[in-house]
Structure formats: C-alpha cells, structure tokens
Design an enzyme around this catalytic site. Structure first.
Site, PDB file in Angstrom:
ATOM      1  CD  GLU A 181       5.642  70.637  15.802  1.00  0.00           C
ATOM      2  OE1 GLU A 181       4.454  70.457  15.486  1.00  0.00           O
ATOM      3  OE2 GLU A 181       6.165  70.155  16.815  1.00  0.00           O
ATOM      4  CG  ASP A 188       4.616  71.921  19.300  1.00  0.00           C
ATOM      5  OD1 ASP A 188       5.022  73.087  19.300  1.00  0.00           O
ATOM      6  OD2 ASP A 188       3.489  71.589  18.900  1.00  0.00           O
ATOM      7  CG  ASP A 236       4.693  66.990  21.603  1.00  0.00           C
ATOM      8  OD1 ASP A 236       5.498  67.069  20.652  1.00  0.00           O
ATOM      9  OD2 ASP A 236       3.499  67.306  21.497  1.00  0.00           O
ATOM     10  CD  GLU A 294       3.169  63.545  16.186  1.00  0.00           C
ATOM     11  OE1 GLU A 294       3.012  63.340  14.974  1.00  0.00           O
ATOM     12  OE2 GLU A 294       2.867  62.725  17.058  1.00  0.00           O
ATOM     13  CE1 TYR A 348       3.248  71.927  22.898  1.00  0.00           C
ATOM     14  CE2 TYR A 348       3.357  70.088  24.426  1.00  0.00           C
ATOM     15  CZ  TYR A 348       3.279  70.572  23.135  1.00  0.00           C
ATOM     16  OH  TYR A 348       3.210  69.687  22.083  1.00  0.00           O
ATOM     17  NE  ARG A 407       0.244  68.830  21.033  1.00  0.00           N
ATOM     18  CZ  ARG A 407       0.017  69.886  20.249  1.00  0.00           C
ATOM     19  NH1 ARG A 407      -1.204  70.357  20.112  1.00  0.00           N
ATOM     20  NH2 ARG A 407       1.010  70.468  19.603  1.00  0.00           N
ATOM     21  CG  HIS A 455       5.065  69.180  28.579  1.00  0.00           C
ATOM     22  ND1 HIS A 455       6.260  69.441  27.982  1.00  0.00           N
ATOM     23  CD2 HIS A 455       4.468  68.209  27.837  1.00  0.00           C
ATOM     24  CE1 HIS A 455       6.387  68.673  26.914  1.00  0.00           C
ATOM     25  NE2 HIS A 455       5.317  67.921  26.808  1.00  0.00           N
TER      26      HIS A 455
END
Length: 613
Positions: free
Chosen positions: A7, A82, A84, A86, A295, A297, A341
């Site tokens: 990203e 990433d 997740d 998103e 990570y 988030r 995570h």
C-alpha cells in the site's frame, strides 16, 4: 521478475532490503479505486444488487499504468497490502484492475516488516479472502449511503455540511456529556484532615465519619461543630494489614496505546497513529531500514509464542527467574475482539529503546519505549505490597490513613513509572496508641461536573461500546474536529453549536444513526460477514429499505433552518449574503445559490502584525 505490491511507498525500501534481486516492490498508494458518484442518487451503488461502480481514484492513473506495466513483465504477482479488511479490499481491487486470477493470486500478510516477517509471509502465501472483502465493501457502501443521503439532507435543511454513520454516534456521546455538564448543580462539601506524628514521623489522617455518623461534611457549621468536639489527640482503634498483588496490564492494542499516549504525552489519536505507522513501516538502524513494531491496528492482546519465549529468556537473564510471570500468550479480551493480529509489540527485543534512541525522533522514542516496556512487563509477575489501613478516633469522629510498603516490584522493574502507588509508608502503630493533634486543616469545596471527554477517554468509551474499530478511532475524532462539530478545549472535546444542531436533528428523525447500541450492532453484523456467517447483499438490503423510508419522512418533516444573514448584499447579483457551513468550515455565500455561486472566505484578524513585513 516477481512483483510485490504494497500500500505505502514508505514500505518499499524496507521490504526490498529483505528480498532478492528477482523481486520488485511497488506501491498502490492506498486505495487505487473507489465508488463513483454515478447512478442512482449519485451513490455509485446498484441499490438492487448492491454491486459497486468503481472508478480509478483521483490521481491514480499513473500508479495504475505503472502497476499494469510491471505486471506484464512479471512471472508472479504478490499482493502484500495491510493485513486487515481495508488491506484485503485494496488487494482485491488491485487484482481486478490487473486482471489477475482471484483463485490463484497470492496474498501475503506482513504482521511485522522484518526479515523474519517477510520470509514467513513468502513461505506461506494465502488466497484472497472474499469474506473480508465483502465485509469491507459492505462498510464502504453503508458509509457512502449514510454519508451521501444524510449530508445532502442536513445541508439543505439545517445548514450542516456532513454527517456519517460512526461519527454521528460519537458526536452524540460528546453532546450528551456536555448536556450533563450544563445540567449539573454543584454541591458544597468540606475536606478535613489532621496533622499528627508518631515516633517523630509527621503525616496526615483524613476524615471518614463524624461522631453523628455523617460521612460527608456539607457546610461550614457542620465542619466547625466536628472540630469543636475533637479531643487533643487521636487514638489508633484499628490496624488491618493485607498483602496486595497487582497484575501487569496486557500489551498494547490500538486503543490502549492511543489512550496511554494521550494521558502521558498529550498526543492526539491521529498524532499517535502517524508516529507508530512509521515505527511499523520502518526506521533506519545502523544503516538498515526495519520495522520495529508489529502491525499497529489491532484489538487483540495476544502475543506470538516465539516472542513470549524470547521475552521470557530476557526477563530471567536480566531480572531473575522470580520475575517471570505467565509463559503463554494472552488471548482475546472480549467477545467483540476480532483477534486477527497480535498485540502491538517490539519486533526485536535486542532493539531496546535506549540502544536505538539516536535512530528515533523524540516522539518515536516515547511511544516505542511504552510499547517495549508494556509488552515485556505483561509477561512478568505482579508486584506485591503490604497495605495497612489504620483507623483513628477522636471523640467519636473517625479518621483514616493507609500505609503501603512495596515488598516485591515484579513488573514495575520495567513499567514502574506508570504504575506507582500514591500511598505513603507510615510507621507501624499499635492499637491504643495516642497521637497528638498538631493541626486541623479544612477546605471548602464543591462537587465538580462530569469531565468532558479527552481523546483518550473517548476512544476507551468507543471501544467499550463497540463503536468503530481500531482503524477508525483516530479518523473519526479527526473528522469531527475538521468539520467544526467539536473543538478542543484544554485537551477536552467540546461540541460546537453546529454539532448540537446535527445531533438534535438526527435524534428526532434518525435516532438509530446516533445510537451507540445500534452502531455497535452494525459492527457486529460486519464482523459476521467477515467470518463468512452473514450475507452482504441481505445486510445492505435490509438496512437500505428501512433507511430510505426515514430519509423520505425527514425530507417532509424536517423544518428548513434559514441561514444567518451577514448584513450586506452580494456584489455579483445584489441578493443577501448569508453564512454557510461546508466540509472545510464556515464561509460566506449568496442566498441566491445555486443561481448565484458567489462565495467569500471569512477573515478573522488576530490583532497582531506579521513579524516579517
């Protein structure tokens, strides 16, 4: 050549260091496509099938062309966005854009941008997860529908620039708190303490209960009456000793780190997010770029077994085996935790905060020190204290004092400054001992209204209520301030008149939109879709059938608020000028809009001259 697509371009240099020359790393710069503003109600969504009409995001044509060219020159393509929802949506859209086979495309998950993290990801690529994509697409469509429909309605009716699904529910928390503060009636009370000594040690004891049984001193006459009846001394009537064990806190999640950074350093949630993003993506240490935290988030407090093993060895080596606590990774904290995570932890325990201090900015060092210490401390044994609670009597009025003696520091060896006890160590006193009253100190006070939310407290409340997810806490608070619905007053969040106006309108016509329970329920439904237990189309269809009826009712029932007049006329058409609120704040516009589109900035003078000219 093998192509790896991430990203963020800031990750490229770090990742390329750990890959051979046969790999090329490129970035999508976030979302490469987004919903268009075409079709029914300009939503970019087919409201029958709930398929999205996607177009290249603004300014992404050159990025798309670069990725397509690199794909044509590559033998394999790895999508390493990433880890997740998103990131899954971004990977999915890249695959569609590059016409990759969705069943064969290799998806990499980097939970830490280190040699081991990248090597492990390459050794075990997975397929794209359509359930995660569907969940994120459902969220995006949900937010687009609510945002577009509500914003248009509120802008037309009450001059509010925008509204959103999560932000409106959070705004209501802030306005409700402000209404509690406004309705608060302060009540008088008095504090009373006695200065005394025992074996030449001076200390104070605090009022607990009057001779008449009152636990609160409500006025000056009552205070004077109690003081007048005190004897010249106080007598020790009780001494209860217990051993108190204090467990370490779990390692950081996104929200708890944001809370701690807010409390300790006064960092805003968005500032904390920016700092730890850099720690995750990579900093230069001894000439090599590497990610130094996992990570960032996450809502899980789980730690990888390999980290637990290494940290346990370090604890025994540095502090002794008696400091080693649990030896297993911590699991989920609650039923709402996604647990996708690990907790936020250092990627390499050899990188102690002090050893890499010169490689970090002050902000990076502050947060990395917290992350390192909290992760290590979470695996240590709890601290142990001897707590003695003394009770004193003087003519029937009761006073208390507490003595605390640290017997074993445990995790405080590592995370002590954040967990220190405020109690003091007192001399050991025997029941029946008489202590002189050296001074009587009293102070008139008034009860305080509830405190406004700080960013840290608001994030904690959002997490407890299930509003939003780790990736949305900071952006939600940020947008409320950018839209001028909330202002920051000495670190606390205060709603503006514009914020109250929005919540009042939504309370009347869209009570569910501002309901924290309903917003949390929606998050749970999105979780079900991510877990393959829910259907995206059914979820969106059920929501929209109800929401569209409420929009129609509000169009008919919501009264139009006349804009505030400026007091002069438009220089273009002669109509009255009025104040309007837009996405970027307040401005002056023509009342004859849209026929006349004349606008002005609102200029506010500071009363100071420019130091340069």
């Amino acid at each position: 050549m093998k192509l790896v697509i991430v990203e963020s371009p800031s990750k490229i240099k770090t990742i390329e260091r750990y890959l051979s020359d046969e790999y090329k790393v490129l970035a999508s710069y976030g979302h490469i496509v987004d919903l268009s503003t075409r079709g029914s109600k300009n939503l970019g969504i087919n409201l029958e099938t709930f398929e999205g009409d996607y177009i290249l995001d603004k300014g992404r044509k050159n990025v798309a062309d670069t990725l397509k060219k690199a794909k044509d020159q590559s033998s394999e393509v790895y999508l390493a966005t990433d880890p997740d929802r998103e990131g899954e949506a971004i990977a999915y859209h890249i695959a569609k854009l590059l016409e990759l086979d969705l069943d064969k495309t290799k998806r990499l998950e980097f939970h830490e941008i280190t040699r081991d993290g990248i090597t492990n990801a390459l050794a075990a690529p997975r397929k794209l997860n359509e359930d995660l994509f569907n969940s994120q697409e459902a969220r995006r469509m949900l937010d687009r529908i609510v945002g577009f429909e509500l914003s248009k309605l509120l802008n037309q009716k009450i001059n509010v620039p925008s509204a959103g699904r999560v932000q409106s529910a959070v705004l209501k928390l802030i306005t409700d708190k402000e209404q509690e503060i406004e309705a608060f009636v302060p009540e008088e009370y008095w504090t009373l303490k006695i200065d005394t000594k025992y074996d030449d040690t001076l200390f104070s004891v605090n009022f607990n209960k009057s001779y008449a049984g009152d636990k609160t001193i409500t006025n000056e006459a009552m205070k004077n009456d109690i003081i007048s009846k005190l004897a010249p001394q106080i007598v020790v009537t009780e001494a209860k000793t217990e051993i108190r064990h204090i467990s370490p806190k779990p390692p950081f999640t996104t929200s708890t780190l944001q809370q701690e950074a807010s409390s300790k350093y006064k960092y805003s949630a968005s500032r904390t997010s920016r700092i730890i993003q850099k720690l995750y993506e990579g900093v230069t240490i001894n000439g090599i770029e590497t990610g130094i935290v996992t990570y960032i988030r996450t809502d899980s407090t789980r730690l990888a077994p390999s980290f637990v093993a290494n940290a346990s060895q370090l604890i025994v080596k540095e502090y002794g085996s008696e400091y080693l606590g649990r030896s297993q990774a911590r699991g989920k904290a609650s039923q709402n935790v996604q647990d996708a995570h690990e907790a936020i932890r250092p990627t390499n325990l050899k990188f102690t905060p002090d050893s890499i201090k010169n490689s970090l900015t002050r902000e990076e060092y502050n947060l990395y020190s917290l992350i390192y210490a909290r992760a290590l401390a979470s695996l240590m044994v709890g601290s142990k204290e001897e707590v003695t609670r003394y009770t004193f009597n003087s003519s029937g009025t009761i006073f208390n004092a507490t003595s605390t003696v640290l017997l074993f520091p445990g995790f405080r060896k590592v995370y002590g400054t954040n967990e220190e006890s405020k109690d003091e160590k007192l001399p050991r006193m025997h029941i029946g001992s008489e202590l002189p009253i050296l001074d009587v100190v009293s102070e008139q006070k008034f009860t305080e209204p509830p405190a406004r939310y700080t960013e840290g407290r608001l994030i904690k409340t959002m997490e407890e209520l299930g509003i939003g997810r780790p990736s949305t806490y900071a952006p939600t608070i940020d947008i409320l301030q950018k839209r001028k619905y909330v202002s920051s007053l000495k670190g606390s969040l205060k709603p503006t008149e514009l914020g109250f106006r929005q919540v009042d309108a939504l309370n009347e016509f869209f009570p569910l939109v501002v309901s924290s329970d309903y917003t949390a329920t929606m998050e749970n439904e999105l979780d079900k879709i991510a877990n393959g237990e829910g259907d995206k189309v059914e979820f969106l269809s059920d929501f929209y059938s109800d929401f569209s009826v409420k929009i129609d009712n509000a169009r008919k029932g919501m009264k139009k608020l006349p804009p505030e007049k400026v007091g002069r006329n438009c220089e273009k058409c002669g109509s009255e000028l009025v104040y309007r609120d837009g996405p970027y704040g307040r401005f002056i516009g023509c009342s004859n809009f849209p026929k006349c589109k004349y606008t002005e900035f609102i200029v506010e003078y500071t009363g100071k001259n420019c130091p340069k000219c």
